[in-house]
Motif scaffolding. Sequence first.
Motif, PDB file in Angstrom:
ATOM      1  N   ASN A 236       0.827  -1.212   0.000  1.00  0.00           N
ATOM      2  CA  ASN A 236       0.000   0.000   0.000  1.00  0.00           C
ATOM      3  C   ASN A 236       0.855   1.253   0.000  1.00  0.00           C
ATOM      4  N   MET A 237       1.894   1.214   0.837  1.00  0.00           N
ATOM      5  CA  MET A 237       2.759   2.381   0.971  1.00  0.00           C
ATOM      6  C   MET A 237       3.470   2.673  -0.353  1.00  0.00           C
ATOM      7  N   VAL A 238       4.025   1.632  -0.985  1.00  0.00           N
ATOM      8  CA  VAL A 238       4.757   1.846  -2.241  1.00  0.00           C
ATOM      9  C   VAL A 238       3.793   2.335  -3.325  1.00  0.00           C
TER      10      VAL A 238
ATOM     11  N   PHE B 231       6.672  10.552   2.052  1.00  0.00           N
ATOM     12  CA  PHE B 231       6.967   9.125   2.148  1.00  0.00           C
ATOM     13  C   PHE B 231       8.418   8.872   2.534  1.00  0.00           C
ATOM     14  N   TYR B 232       9.237   9.912   2.463  1.00  0.00           N
ATOM     15  CA  TYR B 232      10.651   9.768   2.804  1.00  0.00           C
ATOM     16  C   TYR B 232      10.884  10.171   4.250  1.00  0.00           C
ATOM     17  N   SER B 233      11.643   9.340   4.943  1.00  0.00           N
ATOM     18  CA  SER B 233      11.980   9.616   6.338  1.00  0.00           C
ATOM     19  C   SER B 233      12.896  10.846   6.413  1.00  0.00           C
TER      20      SER B 233
ATOM     21  N   ASP C 254       6.154   5.879  13.511  1.00  0.00           N
ATOM     22  CA  ASP C 254       4.807   6.209  13.974  1.00  0.00           C
ATOM     23  C   ASP C 254       3.889   6.538  12.813  1.00  0.00           C
ATOM     24  N   ASN C 255       4.455   7.047  11.758  1.00  0.00           N
ATOM     25  CA  ASN C 255       3.649   7.430  10.607  1.00  0.00           C
ATOM     26  C   ASN C 255       3.610   6.347   9.536  1.00  0.00           C
ATOM     27  N   GLY C 256       3.838   5.116   9.934  1.00  0.00           N
ATOM     28  CA  GLY C 256       3.818   4.020   8.982  1.00  0.00           C
ATOM     29  C   GLY C 256       5.204   3.797   8.399  1.00  0.00           C
ATOM     30  N   TRP C 257       5.264   3.106   7.277  1.00  0.00           N
ATOM     31  CA  TRP C 257       6.543   2.790   6.654  1.00  0.00           C
ATOM     32  C   TRP C 257       7.079   4.016   5.930  1.00  0.00           C
ATOM     33  N   GLN C 258       8.365   4.304   6.121  1.00  0.00           N
ATOM     34  CA  GLN C 258       8.982   5.438   5.443  1.00  0.00           C
ATOM     35  C   GLN C 258      10.292   5.014   4.780  1.00  0.00           C
ATOM     36  N   ILE C 259      10.594   5.719   3.667  1.00  0.00           N
ATOM     37  CA  ILE C 259      11.760   5.358   2.869  1.00  0.00           C
ATOM     38  C   ILE C 259      13.026   5.941   3.496  1.00  0.00           C
TER      39      ILE C 259
ATOM     40  N   ILE D 140      -3.195   5.525   1.023  1.00  0.00           N
ATOM     41  CA  ILE D 140      -1.874   5.927   0.573  1.00  0.00           C
ATOM     42  C   ILE D 140      -1.004   6.326   1.758  1.00  0.00           C
ATOM     43  N   LYS D 141      -1.593   7.073   2.681  1.00  0.00           N
ATOM     44  CA  LYS D 141      -0.834   7.551   3.831  1.00  0.00           C
ATOM     45  C   LYS D 141      -1.515   7.102   5.107  1.00  0.00           C
ATOM     46  N   VAL D 142      -0.709   6.837   6.121  1.00  0.00           N
ATOM     47  CA  VAL D 142      -1.278   6.529   7.429  1.00  0.00           C
ATOM     48  C   VAL D 142      -1.869   7.817   8.000  1.00  0.00           C
ATOM     49  N   ILE D 143      -3.158   7.783   8.274  1.00  0.00           N
ATOM     50  CA  ILE D 143      -3.824   8.980   8.792  1.00  0.00           C
ATOM     51  C   ILE D 143      -4.182   8.726  10.247  1.00  0.00           C
TER      52      ILE D 143
END
Lengths: 277, 464
Positions: free
Chosen positions: A172-174, A192-194, A266-271, B131-134
């Motif tokens: 989903n993230m990609v 999406f980038y850390s 915390d904000n999900g998967w990040q690059i 798309i984004k974690v909300i």
Amino acid sequence: MLVVKKIFFVQQVMFCTLVVSILFTMSTNLRAADAKQKQPESILKSSADESIKHYQSLIQENPQVLGYYNNLAVLYARRGDLKSARRILEQGLNAQADVATLYNNLNTVYLEMSRKDYASALRLEIEPRKVNLVKIEATDTAREMSPKVKETIQAVISEVGKDTADQEQIINMVQGWASAWSAQEVDLYLSFYSDRFKPEGTQSRKQWAESRRARLKRPSWVSVKVSEFIINSTGQQMTKVIFSQEYRSSNYSDRSKKELLLEYTDNGWQIIQEHSL
Amino acid sequence: MVGKSYKSIVCDRKMKHCTNKIFKLLLLCLIMSSAQADQIQKEQPVVLASLESEPSLNYFNKVDLNIVLDSLSSRIETQPSDYEAQLVNSILMFKSGDRKGALDALDRLIKLAPDFHLAYLIRGDILISNIKVIKKIGDNPFLKAYANKNGEKELNNLRDEARVRLDNVPYRPYQEMLPREILALGDDVDTAILVEKSRHRLYLYQRLEDGGISMLRDYYVSTGKSNGNKNIRGDLKTPEGVYFVTSFIPDNKLPDKYGVAAFPVNYPNELDARLGKTGYGIWLHGTDSQSYSRPPLDSEGCVVLANKDLKSIKSFITPGVTPVVISEQVSWLPQQQWQEERSNLFSTLESWRKDWQSMDVEQYLSHYGKGFWSRGYNLQSWLQKKRMVSKGKKFQQVNITNISLLGYPLNTYKQMDGAKETENSIVVARFKQDYTSNNFNSKMNKRLYLKQQAEGWKIVYEGR
């Protein structure tokens, strides 16, 4: 005093009975669920090894038919070989690149709808925008799975458990990352980038972000399609994902393999790293 | 299509997770309810969830989900136009993993209420959540890119609104308790309005046949831009106290910004005037035709309902009759305590009436307390006048009917005389008074302010 104690005792007994009965209901429920999963499927009558071989060859001949992957996974799962079942199911989903395209497109549609909703919420006027969806060139006929097969595949996936949930999140993230890129929504794309992301070469994180901003905005339209994911967990918080990236835009197109190193935050998967292979 | 199949696999799996969670919740509830049975009969104060600073889609993690679900299902069932309940319901669906259901519910809601801007914000969040974690409402880089331009204020308003609305869903003290602000409604008073400023909530109460009251429906309201109790003209605060609707202004006589109807109240009332408060034009009114959404702190002191809500409440309001009690925080009382308070006041009024009728003038005047005022009188001159009048009486008969008892908010009367007394609550009594005597007869609506002083309830104001 005695009366109070007695009442207390009665209440304790009642409470314990309650807990026991709940636990009993729980365990019977679980057993019922188990029994359901172990119900023999009459998909194949021949011996298990033969069936597995049969399906393996079927897949080689017809890699597009999702049902073959599924039934092979069913056989593995029945033997208790969940690892193979999982591998085959993942292969099946990846082989079906069209599914990925549908996801890509759906995300792009969501993104545009969300943009419109936000504008309505904030009472802003926005320009209508052309939505570029990725086309599927030669459509292979895809088969709808029967409800029975669906049920089985669900049972297998839920046994595989948390890993699959993570995989779904990562895909989903990609796909979200690709959708943001396609929509040329730079802020969303960059999110999406850390903060710890290291660009390749000599650029600083800030310089890189600026050059990406300019690059993303330059073409009049962009379409990024991602598919064929291979996900390798490299630790609890880190994952490497490799996939095909099909980039098309008003002035340039290419197809490449990409590798992203992801970190769970915390904000999900990040690059945190990005390489073209 | 294959896409659909994959999607349904994902959904089904999520459902399974969800059922597991619900099962765990039920278990917890059962344990809790049995633990409750262990407690000796003792009224437990309702523990309220504290206001969140950030409205979140995961908000309901912190409170008992069952209370919320129960509350919502009854609200949606009884009030199809309760858009707030529908909005919260869609958030819960999303939270439980039913993203599609949530989006469908929001589509329906937005079709019904296209001016509910908060619903668009939530739908935007849910759409982009793939798309984004909300986590927080209205907080993602995609949205921020727009908000930076000129929607930032609008966004903050919507987030405030979301916070207040979500926070109130599990807050239902009226299920178990009764407001001290409404202790009795006269036979000619069918409904009363209670506004809780801190919660931005308006409760519509109705009188029951047996003399009790029950909550009909509650609404989200906006109040004055500034927090606190109104004191002076232009301070943008909503006054706290016992008021009455004085008139009705129809749509065609109102500028658009006041919505479809307005009901002015009698601010400043007798007590406000005595405390030297200034200002005017405190109304209950609607919103401009473009919005269902409105930030919590947004008026110049008025109490503002969405137009659709105002229309639904309109027929319950009678100018000159309907009380409007505005409180920062409602004093919710357990039923028994509410009954006690109520019967104490009824017997105070009854003994005042009897003593007046009995011709024992000093006994009658003992009901008037320190700090008394009436138009043109203070306590001393009032007592003097009453003693004079009593000399000409050979007999007198006093009947009082249609008694309403409305409690003043507990935090407002300290201003009256320096908060020296520990028990200084005020109750406004309004009733029909029928007075007959050898030399004078009258029928009138009377208003008394009663105050709890060291010797019990005393009258501190008498007027019409």
